[in-house]
Motif scaffolding. Structure first.
Motif, PDB file in Angstrom:
ATOM      1  N   ASP A 282      -2.592  -9.981  -2.161  1.00 14.31           N
ATOM      2  CA  ASP A 282      -3.913  -9.600  -2.428  1.00 14.31           C
ATOM      3  C   ASP A 282      -3.900  -8.055  -2.975  1.00 14.31           C
ATOM      4  O   ASP A 282      -3.861  -7.238  -2.263  1.00 14.31           O
TER       5      ASP A 282
ATOM      6  N   ARG B 258     -14.702   2.164   0.375  1.00 12.14           N
ATOM      7  CA  ARG B 258     -13.740   1.956   1.582  1.00 12.14           C
ATOM      8  C   ARG B 258     -14.430   1.097   2.522  1.00 12.14           C
ATOM      9  O   ARG B 258     -15.686   1.482   3.089  1.00 12.14           O
TER      10      ARG B 258
ATOM     11  N   ILE C 217       0.813  -1.163  -0.024  1.00 11.17           N
ATOM     12  CA  ILE C 217       0.034  -0.067   0.160  1.00 11.17           C
ATOM     13  C   ILE C 217       0.757   1.305   0.058  1.00 11.17           C
ATOM     14  O   ILE C 217       0.602   2.267  -0.868  1.00 11.17           O
TER      15      ILE C 217
ATOM     16  N   ALA D 206      -7.151  -4.680  -9.919  1.00 10.21           N
ATOM     17  CA  ALA D 206      -7.587  -4.027  -8.902  1.00 10.21           C
ATOM     18  C   ALA D 206      -9.030  -3.590  -9.225  1.00 10.21           C
ATOM     19  O   ALA D 206      -9.291  -3.163 -10.291  1.00 10.21           O
TER      20      ALA D 206
ATOM     21  N   ASN E 220      -6.245  -6.199  -3.626  1.00 10.20           N
ATOM     22  CA  ASN E 220      -7.315  -5.391  -3.230  1.00 10.20           C
ATOM     23  C   ASN E 220      -7.395  -5.171  -1.683  1.00 10.20           C
ATOM     24  O   ASN E 220      -8.312  -4.840  -1.092  1.00 10.20           O
ATOM     25  N   ASP E 221      -6.148  -5.777  -1.048  1.00  8.25           N
ATOM     26  CA  ASP E 221      -5.989  -5.789   0.377  1.00  8.25           C
ATOM     27  C   ASP E 221      -5.989  -4.237   0.864  1.00  8.25           C
ATOM     28  O   ASP E 221      -5.724  -3.323   0.315  1.00  8.25           O
ATOM     29  N   HIS E 222      -6.752  -4.024   2.107  1.00  6.12           N
ATOM     30  CA  HIS E 222      -6.768  -2.948   2.701  1.00  6.12           C
ATOM     31  C   HIS E 222      -6.199  -2.599   4.241  1.00  6.12           C
ATOM     32  O   HIS E 222      -5.933  -3.668   4.794  1.00  6.12           O
TER      33      HIS E 222
ATOM     34  N   THR F 227      -6.961   0.832  -0.142  1.00  7.49           N
ATOM     35  CA  THR F 227      -6.323  -0.241  -0.889  1.00  7.49           C
ATOM     36  C   THR F 227      -5.179   0.562  -1.312  1.00  7.49           C
ATOM     37  O   THR F 227      -5.286   1.922  -1.522  1.00  7.49           O
TER      38      THR F 227
END
Length: 701
Positions: free
Chosen positions: A114, A152, A94, A146, A116-118, A124
């Protein structure tokens, strides 16, 4: 013995933990300074490559922030964990998106991360690239899958506060990155009408930021871009009820005001939560050009004390303009008290605030007036000719279909039906009688005991009524059962999941199974989510336990009685009705030749729950009944028929000695033999020859 004082050598020598902390700080500093030689030296001395310093920063994350690909590779080769998180949940991946280094993103992505990991705030890598305007990184992440329109994700607590839900497009709009906005919309298909948890779309985000001088020019450019192709909702509102038009006036951008007014669907007289229209804001800011434009386009001048505001600003030209367009003193509102207790404050606010009328309807489509979310949009408070209503807003074509369905519900007692409707600018406003709570809220918030039987009776009837109209609901969730001020329950279908049955028995069965789960949910007072509740959660010490368990099992087994028959299930019977039923059975079977065989027939699936009932009953009572004052001696046997005979005889031939011992007969027997009613009921029902014996009408509910 006194404790030994530590020696000077012991107090001055740092512990291994302290050494590790010192090395960690030195390593992180060396990484941030991009001092490769010192990094290697510290690693050789034993510094932990995955150590953390303040706020949870690891050396790898610091190397990414420093935009040093050489150090990133070195640390990864020495065992740095690419999945390590800072205290806020952020990762090196990130962080790389914030920096915009595509090479580092590629390198880290090869470790199977991943995309789209946040972090803990829901950001993200794709969102961060949009926020910081890193277009090359954004395009790389998009090429790797993505999610462009991902909203969010935030904690449940923050979601209740309406935080989160923003997209990468909203982030780019807020930060004024026109090029990124164009890329997101034109090349990546970003949805311009997605709203965050405060109901704000991308246009609202850019206009809010445009009120700051440093963002003004970029905001105007981005807003013009979003408006040019059309399709964006120009009637969206922010959390204060401000429309794009009002925000454009606050920015004092005549160009944007004109561009918005060119959109035929815009409501020029819409107002925010304080009742301020676009014209009122223009007058307050003494912006003559915008005020003149709004007046020319037909803005109302009879709301808000416009002349007084212009005079206060010493804006003589503005005052003359307003008089030219017939500005006058606004009407005042009489005091008014709503019927609703729950929505009282919001309704009073709606009543006292100026809103453009839609026929006889006054409503405000913004977050503070929203009473329920659905997949088809929000449900809002409204006043229709002074009557408190709930308002669903939909496109006219869809609204006509919904209106036709609700008209079919007109003669149903427990299906929600529409009260009135209005049409305006291609939308239909369906008005419903206002409810206080849904079933989910009612169960979890009720302070007083809930009458489950009355509630479930109404729920059963609602589902039966819907099936009688030829529809299966397919979403019997507690939130779809609405409760009015008088406690009456109505079934709603705002998500429009109902389907025509048309001979599809599986649709009916699905509803009936769902009703079984709902029964469990109600009886356990909503302590667990609907899909997690089970029969194990039923209170075994409840006086209705056996009947409730049988009702749930019957619903899940597609019982041939159907909802009509199960609505007369012993669960719904009062105590007196259950006792009357047990007494009546002996009278019905006493003259049958094989009365004892009735409860021993092959199709009776359960054995007697009380094979030794003569030992469980009060022995003094048994003795009195065995040898009554009058009548012949009779010894009762341990079978069901004799237990029914005992119950009937004792109640039909009252004895004060018995009453003093056990009190109310019905309460005594049903407490002592709680499984007897459902056992006798099911035993008879399973035999066609005797099934009519169970037909009994309970008039207590």
């Amino acid at each position: 013995m006194e404790p030994r004082a530590p020696s000077q050598q012991e107090t001055s020598t740092p512990s291994s933990m302290e050494k590790a902390e010192v090395l960690a700080r030195k390593l992180n500093t060396a990484v941030r300074d991009s001092n490769v030689e010192y990094v290697l030296e510290l690693l050789k001395e034993g510094a932990d490559v995955n150590s953390k310093v303040e706020s949870g920063w690891t050396p790898l994350q610091s190397a990414v922030q420093a935009d040093n690909e050489e150090l990133v590779r070195l640390l990864l080769d020495r065992g740095a964990c690419p999945r390590a998180r800072k205290d806020n949940g952020g990762t090196a991946f990130i962080e790389a998106a914030m920096v915009g280094n595509v090479s580092i993103l590629k390198l880290l992505l090869d470790y199977g991360l991943d995309i789209n990991d946040h972090d803990d705030n829901g950001f993200t890598a794709f969102m961060e690239a949009a926020w910081y305007g890193k277009e090359e990184a954004l395009e790389f992440l998009y090429s790797k899958g993505a999610d462009v329109n991902l909203r969010r994700a935030v904690s449940e607590e923050n979601e209740k506060l309406h935080k989160g839900g923003e997209t990468a497009l909203m982030d780019a709009c807020r930060k004024g990155h026109l090029s990124v906005v164009k890329t997101l919309v034109q090349e990546m298909g970003a949805n311009v009408n997605i709203c965050d948890n405060k109901d704000r779309n991308a246009l609202i985000h850019v206009l809010r930021e445009g009120c700051a001088k440093k963002r003004y020019e970029s905001a105007v450019s981005i807003a013009r871009f979003l408006l040019d192709p059309g399709g964006i909702d120009v009637n969206s509102k922010d959390e204060c009820g401000k429309t794009p038009l009002i925000l454009a006036v606050e920015m004092q951008s005549a160009d944007l005001v004109e561009a918005l007014l060119e959109k035929g669907e815009i409501d020029i007289d819409d107002a925010d939560e304080e009742g301020n229209t676009a014209l009122m804001v223009a007058v307050e800011k003494d912006d003559y050009d915008i005020a003149k434009l709004l007046c020319e386009k037909g803005a109302r001048t009879d709301v808000g004390n416009l002349i007084a505001v212009a005079n206060r600003n010493r804006a003589h030209n503005m005052a003359r303009l307003l008089r030219q367009y017939h500005a006058r003193v606004p009407e005042t509102f009489e005091d008014w008290e709503p019927n609703s207790k729950r929505w009282r404050d919001q309704l009073k606010k709606l009543y006292q605030t100026y809103r453009p009328m839609i026929g006889k309807l006054k409503t405000f489509q913004y977050i503070q007036q929203r009473i329920q979310n659905t997949s088809q949009g929000g449900i809002y408070l409204g006043l229709y000719g002074g009557t408190e209503v709930a308002v669903r807003i939909c496109h006219s074509t869809e609204g006509d279909k919904e209106k036709m369905f609700f008209e079919k519900c007109g003669n149903c007692e427990h299906l929600l039906k529409h009260f009135q409707f209005e049409k305006a600018r291609g939308y239909m406003y369906l008005c419903f009688p206002l409810w206080e709570k849904n079933l989910e809220e009612h169960l979890q918030e009720a302070e007083d005991p809930v009458d489950y039987k009355v509630a479930l009776k109404m729920i059963f009837q609602a589902v039966r009524e819907l099936h009688s109209l030829g529809f299966a609901h397919q979403d019997l969730h507690p939130s779809n059962f609405l409760i009015d001020l008088g406690g009456k329950i109505y079934l709603a279908d705002f998500d429009n999941k109902r389907a025509l049955i048309e001979g599809k028995k599986e649709l009916v069965n699905s509803d009936v199974e769902a009703l079984g789960r709902l029964v469990l949910y109600v009886l356990t007072r909503g302590r667990k989510p609907l899909q997690q509740v089970s029969t194990e959660d039923l209170a075994a010490d409840s006086p209705d336990y056996n009947e409730a368990l049988d009702l749930v099992i019957s619903l899940g087994a597609h019982d041939d009685r159907g909802l009509e028959g199960l609505s007369k299930h012993p669960y719904f019977w009062s105590i007196q009705t259950r006792f009357k039923f047990l007494k009546s059975i002996w009278n019905k079977i006493k003259d049958l030749p094989n009365q004892k065989a009735i409860f021993q027939a092959p199709n009776v699936t359960q054995s007697s729950p009380y094979p030794s009932w003569t030992e469980e009953v009060d022995q003094g009572v048994l003795k009195i009944m065995t040898k009554p004052k009058k009548g012949k001696y009779y010894k009762y046997k341990d079978d069901v028929t004799d237990l029914l005979r005992f119950i009937r005889n004792m109640d039909e031939h009252p004895d004060t000695r018995i009453t003093k011992k056990i009190g109310d007969h019905a309460e005594y027997f049903l407490r002592l033999f709680p499984a007897l009613t459902i056992y006798v009921y099911n035993s008879l029902r399973q035999q066609p020859k005797y099934s009519h014996f169970v037909d009994i009408q309970d008039t207590s509910l």
